[in-house]
Structure formats: C-alpha cells, structure tokens
Design an enzyme around this catalytic site. Structure first.
Site, PDB file in Angstrom:
ATOM      1  N   LYS A 118       0.824  -1.205   0.000  1.00  0.00           N
ATOM      2  CA  LYS A 118       0.000   0.000   0.000  1.00  0.00           C
ATOM      3  C   LYS A 118       0.861   1.259   0.000  1.00  0.00           C
ATOM      4  CE  LYS A 118      -4.166  -1.995   2.064  1.00  0.00           C
ATOM      5  NZ  LYS A 118      -3.767  -3.386   1.917  1.00  0.00           N
ATOM      6  N   GLU A 202      -3.490   6.442   8.448  1.00  0.00           N
ATOM      7  CA  GLU A 202      -4.375   7.194   7.576  1.00  0.00           C
ATOM      8  C   GLU A 202      -5.494   7.820   8.407  1.00  0.00           C
ATOM      9  OE1 GLU A 202      -4.381   5.108   3.147  1.00  0.00           O
ATOM     10  OE2 GLU A 202      -6.064   4.766   4.508  1.00  0.00           O
ATOM     11  N   HIS A 237     -14.854  -6.228   7.211  1.00  0.00           N
ATOM     12  CA  HIS A 237     -14.099  -5.604   6.131  1.00  0.00           C
ATOM     13  C   HIS A 237     -14.061  -6.459   4.865  1.00  0.00           C
ATOM     14  CE1 HIS A 237     -12.705  -2.429   8.816  1.00  0.00           C
ATOM     15  NE2 HIS A 237     -12.369  -3.356   9.679  1.00  0.00           N
ATOM     16  N   ARG A 294      -5.633  -8.529 -10.107  1.00  0.00           N
ATOM     17  CA  ARG A 294      -6.186  -9.840 -10.476  1.00  0.00           C
ATOM     18  C   ARG A 294      -7.653  -9.671 -10.840  1.00  0.00           C
ATOM     19  NH1 ARG A 294      -9.349 -10.343  -6.079  1.00  0.00           N
ATOM     20  NH2 ARG A 294      -8.539  -9.659  -4.064  1.00  0.00           N
TER      21      ARG A 294
END
Length: 500
Positions: A118, A202, A237, A294
């Site tokens: 990330k 974040e 999630h 993908r």
C-alpha cells in the site's frame, strides 16, 4: 504473438470452473489441480486433464509454486491462470512462471509488487495527482513522530498494514491514549498474517462507501475502465453484496473515478484485468485505497452491465493482442447485483459452518447466474474460504434487479449447513439499501440476528398449507359430528356382538 492452446488453472472451486467455461468456448484445453478435499469437485471433472497436488491444507497443495510449475511443464501447458486468492497476487510466482517459459495470465511481476504494498502504491500514484487519504507515506518507525502525525491528521485515525488485505493488520484508534496498544496489535497481526510488520497511518473516514473501478489494459499501452462496482455491504471488512453501477455515482463522478483508475494503472505500467478501489466519504469525495492486480470475486456484475467476458479478454491480452474496443464504445447496460452465498451463520456473528449440502437446488430464470463449485451431497471443507456460490442477477434497472434477486434467493434451496441467503434477502428488503443510502457500516447500524425470521422454501410452504388445510377440515364441527356418529355406531355394534 504467442498462441495459447492449453491453460492450467492454479485455483479451485467456483472460480476455476468459471474460468474453464470461457476457455472451453475459446477452444482452449484446460488443466485442473486439486487437493484431497476437492477430489470430486466439479472443476476437476470439467477439465480436460486434472492433477493431484496433495493434502487439503493450502500450504500442502494450492500454494506449492514449484510443483505447479513443474507439472505445467510436464503437461506442456502454455499459460497459467491464477484466478483470485492463493497465488494470484504473488509476484515471485508470476516471475517463476515466466522464467520457466510459461505465460502468466495477469500483470507483470513488477506491477504486482508495486501495488501489493500500500505504501509503494501511494508513492507510485502520487505523481498523477490522484486523491489520497491524508496520512503517512512511510512505515511507522518513530512512535513519538507517529503520534504527532496522528494529532495533526486528527482522531480517529486508522493504523493499516502495508502488505495487508481483508481487514487484517488494521486498527481504528479513537483517541491518543489507545495509540500504543492498537499499534502493537496492528504490527503483530500484520507480521503473523503477511510476514511483514510494516504499518502506516491514515485518517479514518466515518461512514465511508467502498466503490471500485474495473480496468483493462493491453500490452500496447491501451487502458480502459469498465465503470464502477458498489461494494459497501461488508462484514469484517470483507464484501458480501456488490452491485454495478453504484446508486450514488453521477456521470461526472464516474468519469473522474474512471480516469483516476486509469492513471493508477499507468503508474505501474499495468496490463491485464485489475481493480482500483476507492473509499468515498459522506460528501462523495473519493480517495485511492488500493489496487487488486487480479480478477475480482465480483467481476460478474461488470460482465453483465458491459457485455464483456473478462476472462476472455484476459487471455487475449496475455496473447499480446490489443484491446478490441475503446473507452467511448463502452456503455452501461442495465443493473446487476451479486450476492456471495457463504457457509456462515448470520445469526451467530457470521460464524463459518461446515457440513454436507444435503439439499442444493439453484434458482433459474432470465437474468439469473450462479457461479459455484459444489453439487448436492458434497461437503463444505474447513480448509478454504467458506463461499458456496455467487448469485448474480441482472435487470434493466436497479429496482427490478433487487426484486429479481429476492425471487432468486427464494428459489435457492440449501439445507445441511447454515448460509447467508436470508441475510442477503434482509438487505434487499431494507429501506436503506433500496434507497441507496448506505455505507460500510450497514451491518453495524441495522442488522440484528433476530431480524432473520425462519423462512421456508416454496415446497415447504405448499406442504404446510396442505397440512394446515387438512387439520382445519378435521377440526370442523361437521367432522366432529361425523366422528361422534361413527363412535356411536361402533359402540352399538360392539354391544350387539356381546349379546349375540
């Protein structure tokens, strides 16, 4: 250009079978791999050839990179399709496949590496002016500095694993006094889940929506987007229900998100099928989240609204062919919704369930598609993801699609294991979902286990109705009178027998 005649599918279950169906239509030979748990699976019998790998645990079967490659060479396979999960986003595997003279149906190993981190992904897309969630660009190394950054951003903040996914290595920190403990937990979980304890900070966005863009890029620099998918109905999630298009994305927002997704792909010289995920706040501002290099589980909804077979396009791209369509030639045709049917108990915090599919009857009808890898009588193994199937519905608009999904759920008959069908029905009927006013906290806000009332299949309802009618007739006054008359006659007959 290389011509692909034979493909090994390095996966199992529904995605392996779904890939094989397209390859069969293309006249391409297929090779299946399987563990002991999947020996009798439909994907094994459907393939032209099938290879046994080993015991059920993934590390002893579906993650055996070298064995899969050696078997592919022995069988003279031209290409390997990884599906999703397992080795699909493993840059080392993609590189080994190529080094052994086999085509990897997916992006380059470099693209996988960049987008697999990330932090690396945030750096790569930075020069394209793509909106990013406020936060750090480097792993946390200094606790004091990290706390200062968190204070500047403003609580609540999110601590995330750089190599993470599926909610693992992710912790919400509401206030500074929780920071140390949540950081330690995030690092520990990231290390155990991904072998990489790097985490970053974040800004935590309240009431977010999760919206993603499907992209396709060829090896000649052409990249298009195939519009958005709404993926905000989640538990832990992880997505449960997806739809395309989103109920809240305007044409202008769609164009902006689509261009941002194309720029993300350009940032890593991407080719193949990929998905750029965005987090969207209450004001519909969108921020880059990550890229999945993908095919996605929810790709069928995009196939329905665009008329494009994504697996077919993946193969053509791998053969070196340019995209056969341009951005302006793509249009949204109707609406599609996908329900992931999991072997989980929504009445018990979505706890996974295992057992035998005692009854397994799929719904049918126009605009109804079921992607699965099981048959009636098969066992749901404990070793893999608990998804039984994907139920996808398509209609001319969202309202009709929701109604079709409800009908399809009612026509899907599964017994022997707990599953999420009735939860999906609850979502379809909920005012928040129907209005399009929902976010990733849908379950947290609205769902309680008692919301799920026991429902019956159509056959069971017919039986209950017939039984109810019979009981009613038997309990009517006329039948009581008739029954009493018969008892009196029987009693008089017995008296005569005694006198005789």
């Amino acid at each position: 250009m290389p011509k692909i005649n034979k493909i090994l599918i390095a996966n199992r279950g529904e995605i392996a079978l779904r890939i094989m169906r397209t390859l069969h239509e293309m006249g391409i030979m297929t090779v299946a791999i399987y563990s002991d748990a999947d020996r009798g699976g439909p994907h094994v019998s459907f393939a032209k050839e099938a290879i046994y790998l080993g015991p059920p645990p993934s590390k002893q079967s579906y993650l055996l990179q070298d064995k899969i490659i050696e078997l592919s060479k022995t069988l003279k396979v031209d290409a390997i399709h990884p599906g999703y999960g397992f080795l699909s986003e493993n840059a080392d595997f993609a590189r080994k496949v190529q080094e052994n003279g086999i085509i990897f149906i997916g992006p380059s190993p470099t693209s996988i590496e960049v987008m697999g981190s990330k932090l690396a992904a945030k750096k790569a897309v930075g020069k394209y002016n793509i909106p990013l969630v406020p936060g750090t660009d480097e792993p946390i190394s200094d606790l004091t500095e990290a706390k200062n950054i968190a204070h500047e951003i403003g609580y609540p903040i999110l601590i995330k694993a750089s190599a993470g996914g599926g909610g693992k290595g992710m912790r919400i920190v509401e206030e500074e006094k929780q920071f140390d403990e949540q950081l330690q937990r995030a690092v520990s979980e990231a290390q155990s889940s991904f072998g990489d304890g790097a985490v970053f900070i974040e800004k935590y966005i309240n009431s977010p929506r999760h919206i993603e863009i499907q992209i396709l890029g060829d090896q000649h620099g052409n990249i298009v987007h195939l519009f958005e998918r709404e993926c905000s109905i989640q538990r832990r999630h992880q997505k449960v229900i997806e739809e395309a298009p989103s109920a809240v994305v305007s044409p202008q927002m769609r164009q902006e998100m689509g261009q941002a997704a194309i720029n993300v792909a350009k940032a890593c010289n991407y080719f193949g099928a990929g998905t750029v995920e965005f987090i969207v706040d209450e004001k519909l501002n969108f921020y880059f989240l990550e890229m999945n290099t993908r095919l996605q589980v929810e790709h069928p909804v995009t196939e329905f609204i665009t008329g494009k077979d994504l697996v077919r396009v993946q193969v053509l791209i791998a053969e070196g062919k340019p995209l056969s369509f341009k951005q302006e030639e793509l249009n949204i045709l109707g609406h599609a919704i996908e329900t992931r049917v999991y072997a989980e108990d929504p009445k018990n915090n979505f706890l996974p369930d295992i057992g035998k599919l005692q009854t397994y009857k799929r719904p049918q009808g126009p605009g109804i598609r079921v992607d699965d890898g099981f048959e009636e009588g098969m066992d749901i193994p404990i070793y893999y993801d608990p998804m039984i199937a994907k139920l996808i519905c398509f209609a001319e608009d969202r309202k009709k699609c929701i109604e079709k999904m409800i009908r399809a759920i009612d026509g899907y008959n599964i017994t022997g294991i707990e599953n999420t069908l009735q939860f999906a029905r609850y979502v379809m009927k909920h005012d928040s979902f129907r209005s399009g006013k929902f976010d990733t906290k849908f379950i947290e806000k609205y769902f309680e286990p008692e919301n799920l009332k026991t429902d019956f299949s159509r056959d069971e309802k017919d039986i209950l109705a017939a039984l109810s009618s019979y009981i009613f007739k038997q309990s009517s006054p006329e039948n009581h009178s008739k029954s009493n008359h018969q008892l009196i006659k029987k009693s008089n007959w017995n008296k005569r027998k005694k006198r005789g």
